[in-house]
Design a protein around this motif. Structure first.
Motif, mmCIF file in Angstrom:
data_model
loop_
_atom_site.group_PDB
_atom_site.id
_atom_site.type_symbol
_atom_site.label_atom_id
_atom_site.label_comp_id
_atom_site.label_asym_id
_atom_site.label_seq_id
_atom_site.Cartn_x
_atom_site.Cartn_y
_atom_site.Cartn_z
ATOM 1 N N SER A 96 8.307 -11.039 8.124
ATOM 2 C CA SER A 96 7.506 -9.997 7.607
ATOM 3 C C SER A 96 7.728 -8.426 7.201
ATOM 4 N N CYS A 97 6.947 -7.768 6.769
ATOM 5 C CA CYS A 97 7.176 -6.100 6.485
ATOM 6 C C CYS A 97 7.291 -5.656 7.989
ATOM 7 N N THR A 98 6.359 -6.043 8.851
ATOM 8 C CA THR A 98 6.295 -5.586 10.201
ATOM 9 C C THR A 98 7.749 -5.778 10.847
ATOM 10 N N ALA A 99 8.293 -7.020 10.752
ATOM 11 C CA ALA A 99 9.625 -7.183 11.430
ATOM 12 C C ALA A 99 10.380 -6.364 10.748
ATOM 13 N N ALA A 100 10.666 -6.145 9.416
ATOM 14 C CA ALA A 100 11.556 -5.338 8.784
ATOM 15 C C ALA A 100 11.396 -3.570 9.036
ATOM 16 N N LEU A 101 10.268 -3.309 9.362
ATOM 17 C CA LEU A 101 9.963 -1.890 9.907
ATOM 18 C C LEU A 101 10.330 -1.892 11.558
ATOM 19 N N GLU A 102 10.197 -2.720 12.052
ATOM 20 C CA GLU A 102 10.798 -2.926 13.780
ATOM 21 C C GLU A 102 12.183 -2.831 13.841
ATOM 22 N N PHE B 16 -3.300 6.869 6.232
ATOM 23 C CA PHE B 16 -3.842 6.139 5.380
ATOM 24 C C PHE B 16 -2.872 4.970 5.092
ATOM 25 N N THR B 17 -2.605 4.053 6.094
ATOM 26 C CA THR B 17 -1.656 3.065 5.909
ATOM 27 C C THR B 17 -1.970 1.847 6.858
ATOM 28 N N PHE B 18 -1.063 0.711 6.801
ATOM 29 C CA PHE B 18 -1.611 -0.365 7.660
ATOM 30 C C PHE B 18 -0.893 -0.118 8.930
ATOM 31 N N VAL B 19 -1.408 -0.620 9.989
ATOM 32 C CA VAL B 19 -1.153 -0.206 11.479
ATOM 33 C C VAL B 19 0.439 -0.511 11.870
ATOM 34 N N SER B 20 1.249 -1.193 10.923
ATOM 35 C CA SER B 20 2.488 -1.805 11.353
ATOM 36 C C SER B 20 3.365 -0.648 11.179
ATOM 37 N N THR B 21 2.804 0.355 10.245
ATOM 38 C CA THR B 21 3.660 1.478 9.636
ATOM 39 C C THR B 21 4.177 2.420 11.266
ATOM 40 N N ALA B 22 2.740 2.154 11.833
ATOM 41 C CA ALA B 22 3.089 3.166 12.994
ATOM 42 C C ALA B 22 3.463 2.408 14.410
ATOM 43 N N ALA C 64 7.963 -0.368 1.805
ATOM 44 C CA ALA C 64 7.638 -0.623 0.386
ATOM 45 C C ALA C 64 6.910 -1.918 0.325
ATOM 46 N N ALA C 65 6.188 -2.032 1.413
ATOM 47 C CA ALA C 65 5.403 -3.508 1.555
ATOM 48 C C ALA C 65 4.794 -3.864 0.225
ATOM 49 N N GLN C 66 4.237 -2.815 -0.551
ATOM 50 C CA GLN C 66 3.438 -3.152 -1.647
ATOM 51 C C GLN C 66 4.381 -2.860 -3.091
ATOM 52 N N PHE D 230 9.898 -4.486 2.872
ATOM 53 C CA PHE D 230 8.975 -5.164 1.747
ATOM 54 C C PHE D 230 8.045 -6.242 2.593
ATOM 55 N N SER D 231 7.036 -6.435 2.047
ATOM 56 C CA SER D 231 6.120 -7.642 2.583
ATOM 57 C C SER D 231 5.928 -8.644 1.507
ATOM 58 N N PHE D 232 6.010 -9.932 1.952
ATOM 59 C CA PHE D 232 5.549 -11.191 1.022
ATOM 60 C C PHE D 232 4.440 -11.991 1.631
ATOM 61 N N THR E 19 -1.339 -11.485 0.656
ATOM 62 C CA THR E 19 -1.963 -10.412 -0.246
ATOM 63 C C THR E 19 -1.227 -9.783 -1.190
ATOM 64 N N LYS E 20 0.061 -10.053 -0.988
ATOM 65 C CA LYS E 20 0.966 -9.297 -1.878
ATOM 66 C C LYS E 20 1.347 -9.754 -3.226
ATOM 67 N N ASN E 21 1.865 -9.183 -4.368
ATOM 68 C CA ASN E 21 2.106 -9.804 -5.716
ATOM 69 C C ASN E 21 2.898 -10.889 -5.490
ATOM 70 N N GLY F 48 3.252 -16.671 2.198
ATOM 71 C CA GLY F 48 2.587 -16.526 3.179
ATOM 72 C C GLY F 48 2.588 -15.516 4.293
ATOM 73 N N GLU F 49 3.798 -15.463 5.096
ATOM 74 C CA GLU F 49 4.263 -14.141 5.863
ATOM 75 C C GLU F 49 5.775 -14.170 5.596
ATOM 76 N N GLY F 50 6.005 -13.006 5.256
ATOM 77 C CA GLY F 50 7.504 -12.844 4.935
ATOM 78 C C GLY F 50 7.751 -11.418 4.783
ATOM 79 N N GLY F 51 9.004 -10.849 4.618
ATOM 80 C CA GLY F 51 9.274 -9.761 4.542
ATOM 81 C C GLY F 51 10.704 -9.456 4.207
ATOM 82 N N HIS G 142 -10.438 -0.446 2.001
ATOM 83 C CA HIS G 142 -8.900 -0.575 2.402
ATOM 84 C C HIS G 142 -8.820 -0.047 3.992
ATOM 85 N N TYR G 143 -7.587 0.823 3.992
ATOM 86 C CA TYR G 143 -7.455 1.046 5.341
ATOM 87 C C TYR G 143 -8.480 1.833 6.278
ATOM 88 N N VAL G 144 -8.602 1.656 7.530
ATOM 89 C CA VAL G 144 -9.160 2.399 8.631
ATOM 90 C C VAL G 144 -8.051 3.618 8.790
HETATM 91 C C1 LIG Z 1 1.000 -5.472 3.796
HETATM 92 C C2 LIG Z 1 1.569 -4.113 4.653
HETATM 93 C C3 LIG Z 1 2.326 -4.164 5.620
HETATM 94 C C4 LIG Z 1 2.596 -5.235 6.567
HETATM 95 O O1 LIG Z 1 3.107 -6.496 5.954
HETATM 96 P P1 LIG Z 1 3.293 -7.609 6.663
HETATM 97 O O2 LIG Z 1 4.279 -8.555 5.876
HETATM 98 O O3 LIG Z 1 2.161 -8.271 6.945
HETATM 99 O O4 LIG Z 1 3.885 -7.408 7.867
HETATM 100 C C5 LIG Z 1 2.681 -3.018 6.086
HETATM 101 N N1 LIG Z 1 2.614 -1.639 5.481
HETATM 102 C C6 LIG Z 1 1.804 -1.812 4.456
HETATM 103 C C7 LIG Z 1 1.723 -0.415 3.528
HETATM 104 C C8 LIG Z 1 1.241 -3.060 3.883
HETATM 105 O O5 LIG Z 1 0.407 -2.854 2.564
#
Ligand SMILES: *Cc1c(COP(=O)(O)O)cnc(C)c1O
Length: 379
Positions: A56-62, A81-87, A155-157, A177-179, A182-184, A188-191, A321-323
């Protein structure tokens, strides 16, 4: 009436063939031929020296957070203003997310707020390229250089997007990056983790392989592999790589299809914006984007929520989108805000996203007509 969903994953048709091939090979563990091709593909797209396929992108950020050698109390500047994984990637290391407000034009981290957010504990800046539209990377890289900070691009998006001709994800020290579905393009799940630094790239390989030098062993560079560093398991199976490769091979054309849909909305909503009913996205001249998200900014939170409910009744799935992270209960326990969050609060509460998935083309006239109808206008 069939419901028009907000998102639908793309299928190019070759996914089953590649997945069957992977199954037939009887070798599904990570770093096989499909993973290699995926990584070569991403490296050439991003112009990065090293690309590593992850869960996942989460894994790549970790991985990026581990590579930053953070100690508890170190600070990481990012937008709220981002997804929780960034933090989360950084709070897992005991580091403190320091939020700065976003720009009202791109909804990206406001680079003019960086200087005042920097303290002696600051180690990293994390620009998030919202909607695949680049942050002001020139100013961000300059600031990082001045203060000796790392830049980790979320650069998830952002695959197939660029800033002044440079692909996103490959501009900072590291990129993710995220795959996700919901991404382009997705599996399923990937990064993916990318870097241009050979030093970071070498250690990233080890961290991804449970802290061992297994990759070097497979390349014949060492005669046995062993425990050499901290690490975890961040490499997906060949099944995921096979599926993703099929999509990567036509990835540019998937993004082009989304860009066309994006453009249809943008042209159609010009009059709405001109007459003051809603604001359209703003793309700075130096940014080339990938059509990941089309959104409108409504006048108020209330009108945004009423619009989503109205469109749902018409059979159209729209989405907010994000809370903002700083506004959550958890944020108070582990992070701080280093500026007013007025743009973040206002923009997040008024944003509404439209369907841009390839296949929704035939529904666009209907979606546009109903949007105008909400405002009591005809399209
Ligand atoms: C989708 C997304 C993520 C998380 O991606 P995963 O592959 O689901 O871990 C992180 N940051 C941003 C900005 C995203 O849009």
């Amino acid at each position: 009436m069939t419901f028009i969903p907000f998102n639908q994953s793309y299928l190019c048709g070759k996914e089953s063939e590649y997945v069957s091939e992977a199954i037939g090979s009887r070798a599904l563990s990570g770093d096989g031929p499909f993973t290699k091709k995926v990584q070569e593909n991403i490296s050439s797209l991003v112009g990065a020296g090293k690309s590593l396929f992850t869960h996942s992108c989460t894994a790549a950020l970790e991985m990026a957070a581990l590579l930053s050698n953070l100690v508890p109390g170190d600070e990481v500047i990012m937008p709220s203003f981002t997804f929780v994984s960034t933090a989360n990637a950084f709070t897992l290391r005991g580091a403190v997310p320091v939020f700065v407000d976003i720009r009202s034009d791109t909804l990206n981290l406001d680079e003019t707020l960086l200087e005042q957010a920097i303290t002696v504990r600051t180690k990293v800046i994390v620009p998030v390229h919202y909607a695949g539209v680049s942050c002001e990377m020139g100013a961000i890289m300059n600031c990082a250089k001045t203060h000796n900070l790392l830049v980790i691009e979320d650069a998830a998006q952002g695959l197939y997007s660029s800033y002044k001709g440079k692909p996103l994800g490959g501009i900072g020290d590291m990129g993710a990056f995220s795959f996700h579905a919901t991404k382009n393009i997705s599996c399923g799940e990937g990064g993916a983790f990318v870097t241009n630094s050979s030093e970071l790239g070498e250690r990233a390989e080890i961290i991804r392989e449970k802290g061992t030098n297994r990759s070097k062993f497979f390349r014949g560079q060492v005669d046995k592999y062993s425990w050499v560093d901290i690490g975890s398991s961040y490499l997906p199976s060949e099944l995921n790589a096979a599926y993703l490769l099929a999509q990567l091979e036509v990835g540019q054309s998937i993004s082009n299809k989304r860009l066309k849909i994006w453009g249809r909305y943008h042209d159609a909503f010009l009059r709405l914006e001109h007459d003051g009913f809603a604001r359209r996205p703003i793309i700075p001249q130096e940014c080339e984007h990938n059509g990941h998200i089309y959104y409108l900014l409504m006048p108020t939170l209330d009108s945004r929520d009423r619009f989503i409910a109205f469109m749902k009744e018409q059979g159209i799935g729209l989405s907010f989108h994000y809370v903002p992270l700083h506004s959550t209960e958890h944020a108070a326990t582990c992070s701080r805000a280093a500026s007013s969050m007025s743009n973040t609060d206002s923009l997040a509460s008024r944003l509404v996203r439209f369907p841009v998935w390839p296949g929704v083309e035939s529904e666009l006239d209907y979606i546009i007509e109903k949007t105008y109808k909400f405002f009591g206008l005809s399209a």
